[in-house]
Every structure is written in structure tokens, then in C-alpha cells.
Write a protein that holds these residues in place. Structure first.
Motif, PDB file in Angstrom:
ATOM      1  N   ALA A  71       0.717  -1.289   0.014  1.00  0.00           N
ATOM      2  CA  ALA A  71       0.009   0.034   0.067  1.00  0.00           C
ATOM      3  C   ALA A  71       0.982   1.400   0.034  1.00  0.00           C
ATOM      4  O   ALA A  71       0.364   2.107  -0.568  1.00  0.00           O
ATOM      5  CB  ALA A  71      -0.972  -0.032   1.223  1.00  0.00           C
ATOM      6  N   LEU A  72       1.979   1.194   0.806  1.00  0.00           N
ATOM      7  CA  LEU A  72       2.807   2.404   0.615  1.00  0.00           C
ATOM      8  C   LEU A  72       3.648   2.666  -0.610  1.00  0.00           C
ATOM      9  O   LEU A  72       3.592   3.748  -1.254  1.00  0.00           O
ATOM     10  CB  LEU A  72       3.800   2.270   1.587  1.00  0.00           C
ATOM     11  CG  LEU A  72       5.022   3.222   1.902  1.00  0.00           C
ATOM     12  CD1 LEU A  72       4.269   4.511   2.606  1.00  0.00           C
ATOM     13  CD2 LEU A  72       5.997   2.777   2.923  1.00  0.00           C
ATOM     14  N   ALA A  73       3.877   1.461  -1.533  1.00  0.00           N
ATOM     15  CA  ALA A  73       4.339   1.653  -2.686  1.00  0.00           C
ATOM     16  C   ALA A  73       3.280   2.455  -3.744  1.00  0.00           C
ATOM     17  O   ALA A  73       3.491   3.195  -4.518  1.00  0.00           O
ATOM     18  CB  ALA A  73       4.657   0.390  -3.232  1.00  0.00           C
ATOM     19  N   ARG A  74       2.151   2.381  -3.454  1.00  0.00           N
ATOM     20  CA  ARG A  74       0.744   2.894  -4.253  1.00  0.00           C
ATOM     21  C   ARG A  74       0.872   4.155  -3.926  1.00  0.00           C
ATOM     22  O   ARG A  74       0.700   5.020  -4.751  1.00  0.00           O
ATOM     23  CB  ARG A  74      -0.447   2.167  -4.066  1.00  0.00           C
ATOM     24  CG  ARG A  74      -0.575   0.700  -4.607  1.00  0.00           C
ATOM     25  CD  ARG A  74      -1.996   0.103  -4.723  1.00  0.00           C
ATOM     26  NE  ARG A  74      -2.466   0.074  -3.178  1.00  0.00           N
ATOM     27  CZ  ARG A  74      -2.494  -1.049  -2.503  1.00  0.00           C
ATOM     28  NH1 ARG A  74      -2.108  -2.129  -3.150  1.00  0.00           N
ATOM     29  NH2 ARG A  74      -3.298  -0.787  -1.380  1.00  0.00           N
ATOM     30  N   VAL A  75       0.909   4.523  -2.658  1.00  0.00           N
ATOM     31  CA  VAL A  75       0.650   6.037  -2.397  1.00  0.00           C
ATOM     32  C   VAL A  75       1.965   6.591  -2.539  1.00  0.00           C
ATOM     33  O   VAL A  75       1.914   7.869  -3.145  1.00  0.00           O
ATOM     34  CB  VAL A  75       0.876   5.983  -0.722  1.00  0.00           C
ATOM     35  CG1 VAL A  75       0.857   7.257  -0.139  1.00  0.00           C
ATOM     36  CG2 VAL A  75      -0.761   5.446  -0.325  1.00  0.00           C
ATOM     37  N   ALA A 112      -4.267  11.146   0.615  1.00  0.00           N
ATOM     38  CA  ALA A 112      -4.261  11.378   1.859  1.00  0.00           C
ATOM     39  C   ALA A 112      -4.898  10.404   2.941  1.00  0.00           C
ATOM     40  O   ALA A 112      -4.370  10.119   4.069  1.00  0.00           O
ATOM     41  CB  ALA A 112      -4.841  12.736   2.036  1.00  0.00           C
ATOM     42  N   SER A 113      -6.072  10.009   2.518  1.00  0.00           N
ATOM     43  CA  SER A 113      -6.597   8.930   3.852  1.00  0.00           C
ATOM     44  C   SER A 113      -5.836   7.863   3.783  1.00  0.00           C
ATOM     45  O   SER A 113      -5.372   7.271   5.017  1.00  0.00           O
ATOM     46  CB  SER A 113      -8.011   8.575   3.260  1.00  0.00           C
ATOM     47  OG  SER A 113      -8.154   8.361   1.936  1.00  0.00           O
ATOM     48  N   ASN A 114      -5.541   7.156   2.471  1.00  0.00           N
ATOM     49  CA  ASN A 114      -4.650   5.949   2.778  1.00  0.00           C
ATOM     50  C   ASN A 114      -3.343   6.219   3.272  1.00  0.00           C
ATOM     51  O   ASN A 114      -2.974   5.308   4.280  1.00  0.00           O
ATOM     52  CB  ASN A 114      -4.352   5.389   1.313  1.00  0.00           C
ATOM     53  CG  ASN A 114      -5.519   4.876   0.616  1.00  0.00           C
ATOM     54  OD1 ASN A 114      -6.742   4.667   1.253  1.00  0.00           O
ATOM     55  ND2 ASN A 114      -5.713   4.713  -0.535  1.00  0.00           N
ATOM     56  N   SER A 120       3.614  13.704  -5.793  1.00  0.00           N
ATOM     57  CA  SER A 120       3.296  12.846  -4.388  1.00  0.00           C
ATOM     58  C   SER A 120       4.156  13.178  -3.536  1.00  0.00           C
ATOM     59  O   SER A 120       3.904  13.279  -2.152  1.00  0.00           O
ATOM     60  CB  SER A 120       3.216  11.498  -5.122  1.00  0.00           C
ATOM     61  OG  SER A 120       2.347  11.173  -6.006  1.00  0.00           O
ATOM     62  N   TYR A 121       5.443  13.121  -3.767  1.00  0.00           N
ATOM     63  CA  TYR A 121       6.305  13.320  -2.554  1.00  0.00           C
ATOM     64  C   TYR A 121       6.195  14.485  -1.872  1.00  0.00           C
ATOM     65  O   TYR A 121       6.285  14.700  -0.655  1.00  0.00           O
ATOM     66  CB  TYR A 121       7.880  13.319  -3.173  1.00  0.00           C
ATOM     67  CG  TYR A 121       8.846  13.056  -2.166  1.00  0.00           C
ATOM     68  CD1 TYR A 121       9.197  11.931  -1.168  1.00  0.00           C
ATOM     69  CD2 TYR A 121       9.408  14.383  -1.585  1.00  0.00           C
ATOM     70  CE1 TYR A 121      10.070  11.969  -0.457  1.00  0.00           C
ATOM     71  CE2 TYR A 121      10.405  14.271  -0.725  1.00  0.00           C
ATOM     72  CZ  TYR A 121      10.693  13.153  -0.042  1.00  0.00           C
ATOM     73  OH  TYR A 121      11.729  13.129   0.975  1.00  0.00           O
ATOM     74  N   ILE A 165       4.945  15.703   2.001  1.00  0.00           N
ATOM     75  CA  ILE A 165       5.628  16.661   2.864  1.00  0.00           C
ATOM     76  C   ILE A 165       4.635  17.783   3.353  1.00  0.00           C
ATOM     77  O   ILE A 165       4.437  18.170   4.633  1.00  0.00           O
ATOM     78  CB  ILE A 165       6.814  17.371   2.090  1.00  0.00           C
ATOM     79  CG1 ILE A 165       7.910  16.541   1.601  1.00  0.00           C
ATOM     80  CG2 ILE A 165       7.145  18.628   2.947  1.00  0.00           C
ATOM     81  CD1 ILE A 165       9.019  16.982   0.853  1.00  0.00           C
ATOM     82  N   ASN A 166       3.571  18.074   2.528  1.00  0.00           N
ATOM     83  CA  ASN A 166       2.487  19.270   2.988  1.00  0.00           C
ATOM     84  C   ASN A 166       1.585  18.062   4.058  1.00  0.00           C
ATOM     85  O   ASN A 166       1.152  18.878   5.029  1.00  0.00           O
ATOM     86  CB  ASN A 166       1.635  19.448   1.704  1.00  0.00           C
ATOM     87  CG  ASN A 166       2.389  20.446   0.950  1.00  0.00           C
ATOM     88  OD1 ASN A 166       3.376  20.977   1.247  1.00  0.00           O
ATOM     89  ND2 ASN A 166       2.154  20.293  -0.354  1.00  0.00           N
ATOM     90  N   TRP A 167       1.457  17.034   3.782  1.00  0.00           N
ATOM     91  CA  TRP A 167       0.725  16.230   4.795  1.00  0.00           C
ATOM     92  C   TRP A 167       1.319  16.179   6.208  1.00  0.00           C
ATOM     93  O   TRP A 167       0.630  16.477   7.310  1.00  0.00           O
ATOM     94  CB  TRP A 167       0.417  14.860   4.305  1.00  0.00           C
ATOM     95  CG  TRP A 167      -0.647  13.998   5.289  1.00  0.00           C
ATOM     96  CD1 TRP A 167      -2.042  13.837   5.226  1.00  0.00           C
ATOM     97  CD2 TRP A 167      -0.109  13.285   6.475  1.00  0.00           C
ATOM     98  NE1 TRP A 167      -2.439  13.256   6.111  1.00  0.00           N
ATOM     99  CE2 TRP A 167      -1.496  12.528   6.823  1.00  0.00           C
ATOM    100  CE3 TRP A 167       0.909  13.045   7.155  1.00  0.00           C
ATOM    101  CZ2 TRP A 167      -1.418  12.103   8.138  1.00  0.00           C
ATOM    102  CZ3 TRP A 167       0.882  12.407   8.236  1.00  0.00           C
ATOM    103  CH2 TRP A 167      -0.146  11.609   8.814  1.00  0.00           C
ATOM    104  N   HIS A 168       2.451  16.157   6.283  1.00  0.00           N
ATOM    105  CA  HIS A 168       3.361  16.084   7.426  1.00  0.00           C
ATOM    106  C   HIS A 168       3.121  17.541   8.335  1.00  0.00           C
ATOM    107  O   HIS A 168       3.203  17.704   9.512  1.00  0.00           O
ATOM    108  CB  HIS A 168       4.673  15.508   7.330  1.00  0.00           C
ATOM    109  CG  HIS A 168       4.801  14.019   7.276  1.00  0.00           C
ATOM    110  ND1 HIS A 168       4.586  13.217   8.428  1.00  0.00           N
ATOM    111  CD2 HIS A 168       4.767  13.265   6.191  1.00  0.00           C
ATOM    112  CE1 HIS A 168       4.823  12.140   8.137  1.00  0.00           C
ATOM    113  NE2 HIS A 168       4.735  11.946   6.875  1.00  0.00           N
TER     114      HIS A 168
END
Length: 961
Positions: free
Chosen positions: A255-259, A265-267, A360-361, A365-368
Motif C-alpha cells: 500500500a505504501l508503494a501505491r501511495v 491522503a486518507s490511505n 506525490s512526494y 511533505i505537505n501532509w506532515h
């Protein structure tokens, strides 16, 4: 005792009596060391001196003097101690003298007494401190006695407690312990039953991808199983839970590879929570970077492989490698098989794929960052768990920050390998600009992504651009050489409102290429400023929702409309009949020749209609289009902007050199080239023009082109065409128009070149471009030197007698001849203006050259007079004034060139001797020595001495010149 000893004894008595005498007692208190070391101390009697000193109290200064007189040997200690008795005995004289010995003994006793007194005083001073220390010791002894008593009392209390502790209390504690153990067994049995029932629930959570809930349940079960591992029924369950946990971690990694490839964001929040429960936040970051790197490599290889196989199948497999073998090649080798037609689409798809990964990367960063803000807002009291969370956030933030340049470096490496694997030198210019634009956008993305200067991409595209541009420029210079040799030098029928803004190549001046970005130098910051000076929006924010910077944008079609139609040209032409209908006959006629009675052309009085339509040739338009493309290249790729600017200057230099070579024949009456123009032409010839005798293999000749030759269809020798005035005008005015456009483009070009490398740009504008007006003057002078028969005018002037005795009322015939030729020239220029526009600059330059050469010719004619009288000088003035009056009716050029030169020469004849010398001294630069010598020779009113002095002055001036 001899007489000397008696005398000494007498003197000692007198001294002792003086000591005991009260009036001089105060003076005796100051005893120095000399009294103990001198003859008086040695020879005095012991009983008298000791009795006097014992009764006398010394002052502190005296005591200090006595102490200072003590020898150093008495103060030594340790191993250096010397026997002082033996030392004093050595002082005794060889002949025993009781007085000397008594004197020495008395001095030692006095020194001992003073030292003893000083020691006693010091002891008395320290007695108080000694008493205080003794009291302190006594106090410590008392405290020690108290502490010993407390220790004894404590031991007694402990013994009492041991004796009073009963077996009944121990029995109560034992029963309570049994109760606790039974309660623990009951809890364990309940937990075992719960563990046996959670396996089904755990499997359901994993199926619905509720990873946080599954991990939470697994961890609780593992914790409980570890607690009850001593039970036999729990051992098999622990093994099964461990296998389930490993499987769950594998699913988390997938799942991390897909993200990583496509952020959600939810995953990602679920994955972050799950890894946090496992205590593997650092592992999450490591795995994330590993998946992103792997995805970069796999995506690049897959996209390139798809285009290679697609073209290979379409072309029938003509390559040496079979289709099934392409997948076994390395990425660098695979990029070499990308066909030229599919290179741009492949580059776009590759860039889009890299963009998605970087986006994506950046979203991660924005999510964190948002998560950190929320945690700060919701933070309560600080605890150990919150400290661990802050540490984890700091590690994640640092890891993500360090990953930015590494990920961008991987992206750069893939694109760089793809770019360098292909030969771009044969691409069309527009296609190459599009490829360049894609790289520019990638560099901007890198600047926004990690503030990287993208040196890898810059160097790769710089290498390709230099290679491409050299080939492109060499081909364009060869085309320009061909155009110049076939150019008919006729003005293109462009609109009167024509400007470079109407050409497609200059649409950037109106901001129509805003979809194009540009590569700037590493020292600049492209993310802060755009070309128009405004703030540039972050590219990730601009495409945060959908799309990418590499999506094709439908450009607005811009059609060129620069050519004037026939109707427009006809309407702009004013016929002579229409323009002269309302004029009276007197205004239509300029003048009537007084001798012949002929009426000149009736339209000379009318001012020539100088059109504002720019004059450009086909070659000029070609060069303008090339300049527009070159500036686009400079804007798109600033690291090679200076190289492009040098090539751009070659276009103008070669055109200027061709115009000068074709139409620059000079007249005999005109001075030579200026040093500035001569230097510019010499530099162009050394830099651009290929010498026929130079070897082709010489590296310095590779970028040179042959010297152009004028087309055979162009005739510059026919008097009917005014020696090619029309083609000369088209050539030189098109050169002037080109120079004007370059001046207008200067503000756009200069910012594209780094400040420290603008030397060539400034030299180009100050030397070559600024030389255009001089080229115009030079070309029109070549025409002016031929359209008038100056030799015949000089011959006619040589036949005029200037030594007449009567004042003439009629001017000379040569004036009419000269004016008639100038009138014909004016008529022919007007006829030319009806066919093609004659700019005011061309009209002025032509007439200035004609008038200047004419005045020089008249000056030569006047200076050739061997004899002259006052009446003859008046005739010269009459002739020249007649000439000026009629000339001002023929042309509107003001002021007339060299008019003061001729007038000053004529009037100098009347100067007296004193003023003549001053005039010769001041005007020696404007006239040559022959002019001045001839003038002085005709002046009969000056003395021989003045003639000789002026002759010497003229000779010296000629030497200095």
C-alpha cells in the motif's frame, strides 16, 4: 698606643658625648648602616657604645636600616646553610684588635635584638587568630560527641522494633498474597478465552484494509500472548499471530508503494497510523524513499521501452536489436533507440511521469506539515509520550527534507541520460525550442521542489544546445551568404505601420509565449521572478488539483500581415498634377535662367513627399526572423545566451559588411574612413570572412563564410539610375532599419546576459551598430561623388579671370552649370520617390554629401586662382551667394554643410595683416596648406615679411598634421 690611636679615641669620645647631649639627640635617632660599617663603629669602645645604644630607642626607619644591614647569609635555609660563626671569625683582622672585635660584636648584638623584637611583634599580632582556631576545634569536638549519641539511640530503637514484630502480622500478609495470586489466575483465564476468539476478527480487519485497527488488535494480542506464554495453549497462538503480523507488514509495504506513486491522503494517514503503532516510523520513511526511487527507475524504463517497441513494430523491426531484446537493455542503451519523430512525445510522457512522482512526494511533505500544525494546536500538558511523538516528527521531517535533493537527482539523471542519448542537431528549430521548453519546466520544477539549481540538466541541455546552435547558425550563415549574392536590393512592399512586433518570431515582446519557460543562470532565482518582473506562482500550487506543466496548450494562431496591398500603395502615392493644381504659376516656377531664358521643372518648389514606410529587403526580413529566433533561444537558455548573442551579432555584422562591400565605393574628393569604422570592418573581416587562401581544415575557419559578391543584375555604374541610387538606398536604409530594431531590442537582450559577461554586447552596440549612420553617409557619398560632374565645374572655374578691375553685376557661367546639374539631381530624386519611398534620413544624407562635395569643389576652384583683385573677390562672393540662394530652393537640408568653410575662405582675402595671422592660426585645421598658400599669394596688400611668417606657420601646421 701611638699618636694616631690616641687621636681616634679622642674623636670617639667627642662623638659619644654628642650623642648624650640633649640638643642633638633628635639627630642621632637616624642611624644608618654606615655607622656600623664605618671606622667609627669599628674603633669605638664596647662599653661606651653599648651603653649608649641600649638606652636609645630606634625609630622604625632606623630599625629597618639595621635589618637591611644584615647579610644575606643569615637568611639562607635548607642545604645552603653556612656556619655563621666561622663566617664572622673570617671578618676579624689578622692583627687582633679588641676594639674592632668589640665593634663587630656590638653590631651583631644590636641586629639580634632588633630581629628578636620584630619576631615577638609578629607573634603578638597572630595571637588572636590562634585563639579563634582553638575555639573552632573545641566546637567540632562537641558536635562529634552529639552525633555519637544519636547513633547509639537509633540502634536502641531498631532493636526494640525487632523484638515487638509478631508472627500474627506475617500470617496476615501471607493470606493477602494468596488472594492476589488467585485473582491473577482468574484474569489470565479470561484473557486466554479472549485471545482464542480474536483470530476471526483480525482476519476481517485485514480484508477491509483497516490496517490501523488490525495492527492495534495484533499488538494487543501479542502483548497478551507474551504475558501468558507460560501456558501451553498460548504457544501455538503466538506463532500464528507473528505470521499474521508479518503478512500485515507486507500488505502495508504494498500500500505504501501505491501511495508513493499516487498520493492519497486518507490511505497515507492509515499507513502512518499503522506504522506508528508498530513503532516503525523510521522504517516507513526508509521504505517510502526506496519505493519512490524504484518507481522513478521503473517508470522511466517502461515509458522509453514502450516508445522504442512502438516505433520498432511500426518500422518493421529494421534495427539490429529484436523487439524482445529491448527489455534486456540498460536504460542508457535503450534511450539510443528512441526515434527522432517520437523523441518529443516520449520526453513529454517521461516528464509527466516524473512530475507525478515529485507531486506525490511534495504532497506527503505537505501532509506532515499540516499534521504538525494540528498536533501543536491540540497539544496539552507535556508528557513522555508527546516527547517521543515530537522526536518522531523531527526525524520524519529531517528524512523528508534530506530526500528532496536525492529524489530530484534521480529524476535529473533519467532525463539527462535520455537527452544526451539523442542527436538533436538535425531537429527543426521550433521542435528544438519545444524540447528546450520541457527541460526548462523541469528545471523550474526542481527549483520549486528542493531549491536545486539543476546543474545536471543545465549541463546536458547546454551541451546539446551548443552543438545544435553551432550547426544551426552555420547553416543560417550559409543561407545568408546565398541570399546576399542573389539579392536584387529592392524594397519589399511592406505596410507603413510595419514593425517587428508583427513577425511571428517576436511574439515574445507581446507576451504571447507565456507557456514557454526559460533556463536561467544558476545565480538567478527563476522561482521568484518571471520575465515581466512579477512573482511566479509555485508550480506545485498551480497544478495542485489536476493537470501538469507538460500538458499541451493550444496556442493562439498569429497571422502575419505585413505586406501592403496594391490599393494601399496607390492611395499613398500623390500625383504631381493633383498636388499642383491649386498652386499659382509663380510658385510652380523656381527660377528662370538669366542667360538662356529656360524655365526649369515646374515642380521643384514642391517639397518631396518623404514617406514614413520603412525600407526593408528580403534579406533584412530573413535576418529579422533569425534575430527573433536567436533571442528566443537566449531567453529559453540563459547559460548559452552569450554564445547566441555572438552569433546574433554575426548576422548583423555580415549584412553590414556586405552593404559596405557592395555599395561603399568612395569619391576622390571625400576623406578616408574614420578609425572607428575602419576598426569595425577589420574586426568583421577577421572574424567572419573566410579568406580563399586559408586552409579549410583550420579550426578558426569553420565558422567563417566567404565574402559575398554583388548580384550581376544590380547595376551601379549607369548614370541613368544615378549610379544605383535606388538599390543603394534600399540596402543602406534596410541596414539602418535593422540597426534601429536592434537598438529597440537592447533592453530585452541585455538582461538575458550575466552582468559580468556583457562586454561583447556593449562592444557590439557601441562599435558595429553605432557605425550604421557612417555607412549611410559613406554610401550616399559614393553616389554624390558621381552624379555631379565636378571636374567640369573645376575646369570652368579655372577659366574665370579673378584679376578684374571692374565690379561685375552678373555671376559666372559655372554657377549656372552647377545649379543645372543639381536641379536635374533634385528632379530625379523626386521621380525616384514616386516609385519607392525616400526616407528623410536618406534624402538628408544624400544632399548633405552632394552639398559638401560641391562646396569642397568650389573651394578648390577658388583656391586655384593665381591672381585676384578686390573686384575679383567680389565676383567670388557674388557667384557663391547666387549658388546658395538657388541651392536653398532645391533642398530643405539645413544648415548647408561646409558653407562657412567657403565663405570664410572668400572673406579672408580682405583681412589686414594682424587679423590674417590670427585667422590662419585658428583655421589651419579646416584648410590644407595649398589653400592657405594660394590665398596669401593673391593678397597684394600684405608685406613680404608677413607672407614669409605665414608661410612658415602654414608649413609647421602641415608638419603637425
Amino acid at each position: 698606643m701611638d699618636i694616631k690611636e690616641k687621636f681616634r679615641s679622642f674623636m670617639d669620645k667627642q662623638k659619644i658625648l654628642s650623642i648624650k647631649t640633649p640638643p642633638i639627640q633628635a639627630a642621632a635617632e637616624f642611624v644608618t648602616s654606615d655607622e656600623f660599617e664605618g671606622r667609627t663603629a669599628v674603633t669605638a669602645q664596647l662599653h661606651r657604645q653599648s651603653s649608649v645604644l641600649s638606652d636609645h630607642i630606634l625609630t622604625p626607619e632606623a630599625e629597618q636600616a639595621v635589618i637591611d644591614s644584615i647579610e644575606v647569609i643569615y637568611f639562607e635555609s635548607g642545604d645552603n646553610v653556612v656556619d655563621v660563626g666561622e663566617h664572622e671569625l673570617k671578618k676579624c683582622p689578622d692583627t687582633a684588635d679588641i676594639h674592632v672585635i668589640n665593634g663587630l660584636r656590638s653590631r651583631l648584638r644590636k641586629q639580634q635584638a632588633i630581629v628578636s623584637r620584630r619576631v615577638s611583634d609578629l607573634i603578638m599580632q597572630k595571637q588572636g587568630q590562634c585563639s579563634e582556631e582553638m575555639e573552632h576545634v573545641t566546637g567540632l569536638q562537641t558536635e562529634v560527641i552529639k552525633e555519637v549519641g544519636l547513633c547509639v539511640e537509633g540502634r536502641k530503637k531498631l532493636a526494640q522494633g525487632r523484638t515487638q514484630f509478631t508472627s500474627a502480622s506475617l500470617g496476615i500478609l501471607a493470606n493477602y498474597s494468596k488472594r492476589q495470586k488467585i485473582s491473577s489466575v482468574i484474569r489470565s483465564l479470561r484473557m486466554i478465552r479472549t485471545l482464542q476468539m480474536t483470530d476471526v476478527q483480525l482476519q476481517n480487519l485485514l480484508k477491509v484494509e483497516d490496517y490501523p485497527g488490525a495492527i492495534q488488535l495484533l499488538l494487543e494480542c501479542q502483548k497478551a500472548a507474551a504475558t501468558f506464554k507460560h501456558f501451553t495453549c498460548i504457544s501455538e497462538l503466538s506463532t500464528k499471530l507473528q505470521d499474521t503480523l508479518e503478512g500485515a507488514e507486507e500488505q502495508l509495504d504494498v500500500a505504501l508503494a501505491r501511495v508513493a506513486a499516487n498520493f492519497n491522503a486518507s490511505n497515507y494517514e492509515k499507513l502512518q497510523t499503522a506504522y506508528g503503532l508498530l513503532g516503525k516510523t523510521q522504517t516507513l520513511m526508509n521504505q517510502l524513499h526506496m519505493h519512490i526511487t524504484s518507481h522513478i527507475h521503473n517508470s522511466a524504463f517502461t515509458i522509453v521501452l514502450g516508445y522504442v517497441e512502438l516505433y520498432n513494430s511500426a518500422s518493421g523491426g529494421n534495427t539490429s536489436v529484436s523487439g524482445s531484446s529491448f527489455s534486456k537493455l540498460q536504460y542508457s542503451e535503450l534511450c539510443k533507440y528512441v526515434h527522432e519523430e517520437s523523441l518529443l512525445p516520449c520526453l513529454l510522457d517521461l516528464s509527466k511521469s516524473m512530475w507525478n512522482i515529485l507531486k506525490s512526494y511534495r504532497s506527503i511533505i505537505n501532509w506532515h506539515e499540516n499534521d504538525e500544525k494540528l498536533s501543536r494546536e491540540c497539544a496539552g500538558e507535556e508528557s513522555e509520550q508527546e516527547n517521543e511523538s515530537d522526536t518522531s516528527r523531527k526525524y520524519t521531517k529531517q528524512k523528508l527534507k534530506h530526500g528532496l535533493p536525492r529524489i530530484w537527482q534521480d529524476v535529473q539523471a533519467k532525463v539527462r541520460t535520455f537527452i544526451l542519448a539523442s542527436d538533436l542537431s538535425h531537429f527543426k528549430f521550433d521542435d528544438f525550442l519545444r524540447i528546450l521548453d520541457v527541460i526548462n519546466k523541469l528545471i523550474d520544477i526542481g527549483e520549486c521542489f528542493c531549491s536545486s539549481k539543476s546543474e545536471t540538466l543545465r549541463e546536458s541541455i547546454k551541451k546539446q544546445s551548443l552543438n545544435y546552435f553551432r550547426n544551426h547558425h552555420r547553416a543560417r550563415m550559409e543561407e545568408l551568404h546565398m541570399f546576399l549574392e542573389n539579392e536584387g536590393w529592392e524594397a519589399c512592399p511592406v505596410k507603413s505601420t510595419f514593425s517587428i512586433h508583427q513577425l511571428m518570431e517576436f511574439r515574445f515582446l507581446k507576451g504571447r509565449d507565456t507557456n514557454l519557460t526559460r533556463i536561467t543562470s544558476p545565480s538567478s532565482s527563476p522561482t521568484k521572478k518571471q520575465g515581466n518582473g512579477g512573482e511566479r506562482k509555485d508550480v506545485f500550487e498551480q497544478y495542485s488539483e489536476d493537470g501538469s506543466p507538460f500538458d499541451l496548450v493550444t496556442e493562439e494562431s498569429v497571422e502575419e500581415d505585413i505586406m501592403a496591398s496594391e490599393d494601399m500603395r496607390d492611395s499613398s502615392t500623390v500625383s504631381d498634377d493633383d498636388s499642383d493644381d491649386d498652386l499659382p504659376d509663380e510658385l510652380k516656377r523656381d527660377y528662370v535662367d538669366e542667360q538662356t531664358g529656360e524655365t526649369p521643372h515646374p515642380n521643384l518648389k514642391r517639397k518631396v513627399d518623404h514617406s514614413k514606410t520603412p525600407i526593408v529587403t528580403n534579406t533584412t526580413l530573413t535576418i529579422l526572423r533569425l534575430i527573433g529566433k536567436y533571442i528566443q533561444m537566449m531567453r529559453l537558455l540563459q547559460p548559452i545566451a552569450l554564445d547566441v548573442m555572438i552569433c546574433l551579432s554575426h548576422l548583423f555584422d555580415y549584412y553590414l559588411f556586405a552593404v559596405f562591400t557592395f555599395f561603399g565605393a568612395r569619391g576622390d574628393l571625400e576623406q578616408n574612413l574614420s578609425r572607428h569604422l575602419l576598426t569595425s570592418l577589420k574586426k568583421i573581416q577577421d572574424t567572419l570572412i573566410y579568406a580563399p587562401d586559408s586552409p579549410l581544415e583550420d579550426s578558426t575557419n569553420q565558422d567563417k563564410v566567404p565574402c559575398p559578391s554583388l548580384s550581376p543584375v544590380v547595376d551601379l555604374t549607369s548614370p541613368d539610375s544615378m549610379y544605383g541610387l535606388g538599390v543603394r538606398m534600399a540596402a543602406v536604409e534596410s541596414l539602418g532599419f535593422l540597426a534601429t530594431q536592434l537598438e529597440a531590442l537592447h533592453p530585452y537582450v541585455e538582461p538575458l546576459i550575466p552582468p559580468q559577461r556583457r562586454t561583447h554586447l556593449h562592444q557590439f552596440y557601441t562599435s558595429t551598430v553605432k557605425a550604421t549612420p557612417e555607412i549611410r553617409h559613406h554610401v550616399y557619398t559614393a553616389v554624390a561623388a558621381q552624379v555631379i560632374d565636378y571636374d567640369s565645374i573645376l575646369n570652368r572655374m579655372s577659366s574665370v579671370r579673378w584679376d578684374i578691375s571692374d565690379i561685375m553685376s552678373q555671376h559666372s557661367q559655372y554657377v549656372d552649370d552647377l545649379l543645372r546639374q543639381l536641379q536635374v539631381l533634385s528632379m530625379r530624386v523626386e521621380e525616384l520617390s514616386r516609385v519607392s519611398p525616400v526616407p528623410s534620413e536618406a534624402y538628408r544624407a544624400l544632399w548633405e554629401s552632394v552639398v559638401r562635395i560641391t562646396n569642397r569643389t568650389l573651394l578648390e576652384g577658388y583656391a586655384s586662382a593665381r591672381k585676384c583683385t578686390n573686384e575679383g573677390r567680389s565676383l567670388m562672393q557674388l557667384d557663391y551667394q547666387q549658388f546658395l540662394m538657388k541651392l536653398e530652393c532645391l533642398t530643405w537640408v539645413r544648415p548647408l554643410p561646409d558653407k562657412p568653410l567657403v565663405e570664410g575662405f572668400i572673406k579672408a582675402y580682405y583681412y589686414p595683416e594682424s587679423k590674417l595671422e590670427e585667422w590662419v592660426r585658428q583655421s589651419g585645421v579646416d584648410y590644407n596648406s595649398r589653400h592657405l598658400t594660394s590665398l596669401v599669394a593673391t593678397m597684394t596688400h600684405i608685406s613680404k615679411r608677413v607672407r614669409q611668417r605665414i608661410a612658415i606657420m602654414v608649413e609647421e601646421g602641415g608638419r603637425k598634421a
